[in-house]
Design a protein around this motif. Structure first.
Motif, PDB file in Angstrom:
ATOM      1  N   SER A 147       2.715   6.375   0.857  1.00 24.14           N
ATOM      2  CA  SER A 147       3.786   7.115   0.181  1.00 24.14           C
ATOM      3  C   SER A 147       4.620   7.908   1.180  1.00 24.14           C
ATOM      4  CB  SER A 147       3.194   8.046  -0.881  1.00 24.14           C
ATOM      5  OG  SER A 147       2.309   8.988  -0.306  1.00 24.14           O
ATOM      6  N   THR A 148       3.967   8.396   2.243  1.00 26.91           N
ATOM      7  CA  THR A 148       4.710   9.144   3.269  1.00 26.91           C
ATOM      8  C   THR A 148       5.561   8.198   4.110  1.00 26.91           C
ATOM      9  OG1 THR A 148       2.888  10.728   3.351  1.00 26.91           O
ATOM     10  CG2 THR A 148       4.499  10.825   5.123  1.00 26.91           C
ATOM     11  N   VAL A 149       5.026   7.025   4.417  1.00 23.22           N
ATOM     12  CA  VAL A 149       5.822   6.017   5.129  1.00 23.22           C
ATOM     13  C   VAL A 149       7.048   5.652   4.299  1.00 23.22           C
ATOM     14  CG1 VAL A 149       5.863   3.636   5.974  1.00 23.22           C
ATOM     15  CG2 VAL A 149       3.878   5.095   6.433  1.00 23.22           C
ATOM     16  N   ALA A 195       0.028  -0.468   4.740  1.00 19.15           N
ATOM     17  CA  ALA A 195      -0.619   0.839   4.867  1.00 19.15           C
ATOM     18  C   ALA A 195      -1.894   0.890   4.031  1.00 19.15           C
ATOM     19  CB  ALA A 195       0.340   1.950   4.440  1.00 19.15           C
ATOM     20  N   GLY A 196      -2.453  -0.271   3.756  1.00 19.16           N
ATOM     21  CA  GLY A 196      -3.647  -0.318   2.916  1.00 19.16           C
ATOM     22  C   GLY A 196      -4.675  -1.282   3.445  1.00 19.16           C
ATOM     23  N   GLY A 197      -5.869  -1.166   2.921  1.00 16.15           N
ATOM     24  CA  GLY A 197      -6.970  -2.036   3.322  1.00 16.15           C
ATOM     25  C   GLY A 197      -8.272  -1.340   3.007  1.00 16.15           C
ATOM     26  N   HIS A 198      -9.160  -2.030   2.319  1.00 17.67           N
ATOM     27  CA  HIS A 198     -10.413  -1.419   1.875  1.00 17.67           C
ATOM     28  C   HIS A 198     -11.581  -1.921   2.709  1.00 17.67           C
ATOM     29  CE1 HIS A 198      -8.473   0.276  -1.683  1.00 17.67           C
ATOM     30  NE2 HIS A 198      -7.845  -0.876  -1.808  1.00 17.67           N
ATOM     31  N   GLY A 247       0.806  -1.203   0.000  1.00 16.43           N
ATOM     32  CA  GLY A 247       0.000   0.000   0.000  1.00 16.43           C
ATOM     33  C   GLY A 247       0.845   1.261   0.000  1.00 16.43           C
ATOM     34  N   ASP A 248       1.903   1.273  -0.799  1.00 13.41           N
ATOM     35  CA  ASP A 248       2.863   2.382  -0.778  1.00 13.41           C
ATOM     36  C   ASP A 248       2.454   3.561  -1.650  1.00 13.41           C
ATOM     37  OD1 ASP A 248       3.301   0.743  -3.088  1.00 13.41           O
ATOM     38  OD2 ASP A 248       5.189   1.801  -3.422  1.00 13.41           O
ATOM     39  N   LYS A 249       1.313   3.487  -2.329  1.00 15.94           N
ATOM     40  CA  LYS A 249       0.913   4.546  -3.245  1.00 15.94           C
ATOM     41  C   LYS A 249      -0.055   5.556  -2.628  1.00 15.94           C
ATOM     42  CE  LYS A 249       3.101   2.905  -6.919  1.00 15.94           C
ATOM     43  NZ  LYS A 249       3.732   1.712  -6.322  1.00 15.94           N
TER      44      LYS A 249
END
Length: 202
Positions: free
Chosen positions: A14-16, A63-66, A7-9
């Protein structure tokens, strides 16, 4: 360290990534639309392929998850299942599959959110998924040593006030950089079983 970041986008991801790279770490990004390292965390085999392609790492961070939003009467069984399957079970699968790819005292850092502690209307699916992640982290920390596991729980992002601020009246937002610093604490520190809340939980 070599850090796999799923989830880097997004705003947080992206901040991480930039924060960790600024501290000298190698960050391997992965997401659904990534060309080099595509992954769908709701698909166990996709998660396995990701780890096989990346190889051993010192840390895994997500850093992601919907999740789905709506009133309880409007959300379907599938909506709840999909929300739990993505943000909760998807992250659990990252841990299960990632165990054999971590080195030394490697760590997992998952993402949850303020809605597990302070829910709002239309967020029951998100609250359930976040709560499941937090409960898993506390339980998994008992079994994983020498590996570590923590979760970061952001509140409303300053960067998202225009889009989502109406859902959180009176809530003081935090910046994505503040959230990224919690990831740094989890990855570089020695703690385990922690939920790093970016809000006052009193």
């Amino acid at each position: 360290m070599k850090v796999l970041l799923i989830g880097d986008k997004g705003t947080i991801g992206s901040t991480v990534k930039s924060t960790l790279e600024g501290r000298g770490h190698e960050v391997v990004g992965a997401s659904r639309k990534d060309h080099a390292h595509p992954v769908d965390i709701t698909d166990a085999e996709s998660v396995e392929r990701l780890f096989q392609s990346v190889g051993t790492v010192d840390a895994v961070a997500c850093a992601g998850g919907h999740v789905k939003y709506g009133t309880i009467s409007s959300l379907s069984y599938s909506d709840y299942r999909d929300s739990l399957g993505d943000k909760a079970l998807g992250q659990i699968e990252l841990v299960r599959r990632g165990l054999q790819y971590l080195t030394g005292r490697g760590s997992f850092t998952l993402i949850t959110g303020v809605l597990a502690t302070y829910p709002v209307i239309t967020a029951s699916a998100a609250a359930a998924a976040n709560g499941a992640v937090e409960a898993f982290v506390r339980a998994a920390a008992l079994e994983l040593p020498p590996f570590r596991i923590n979760a970061v729980s952001p509140t409303l992002l300053a960067e998202s006030v225009g889009k989502a601020g109406h859902m959180f009246p009176g809530v003081e937002p935090v910046t994505a950089k503040q959230v990224a610093n919690a990831y740094v604490r989890s990855i570089e520190g020695a703690e385990t079983g922690m939920i790093y809340r970016l809000f006052d939980a009193n």
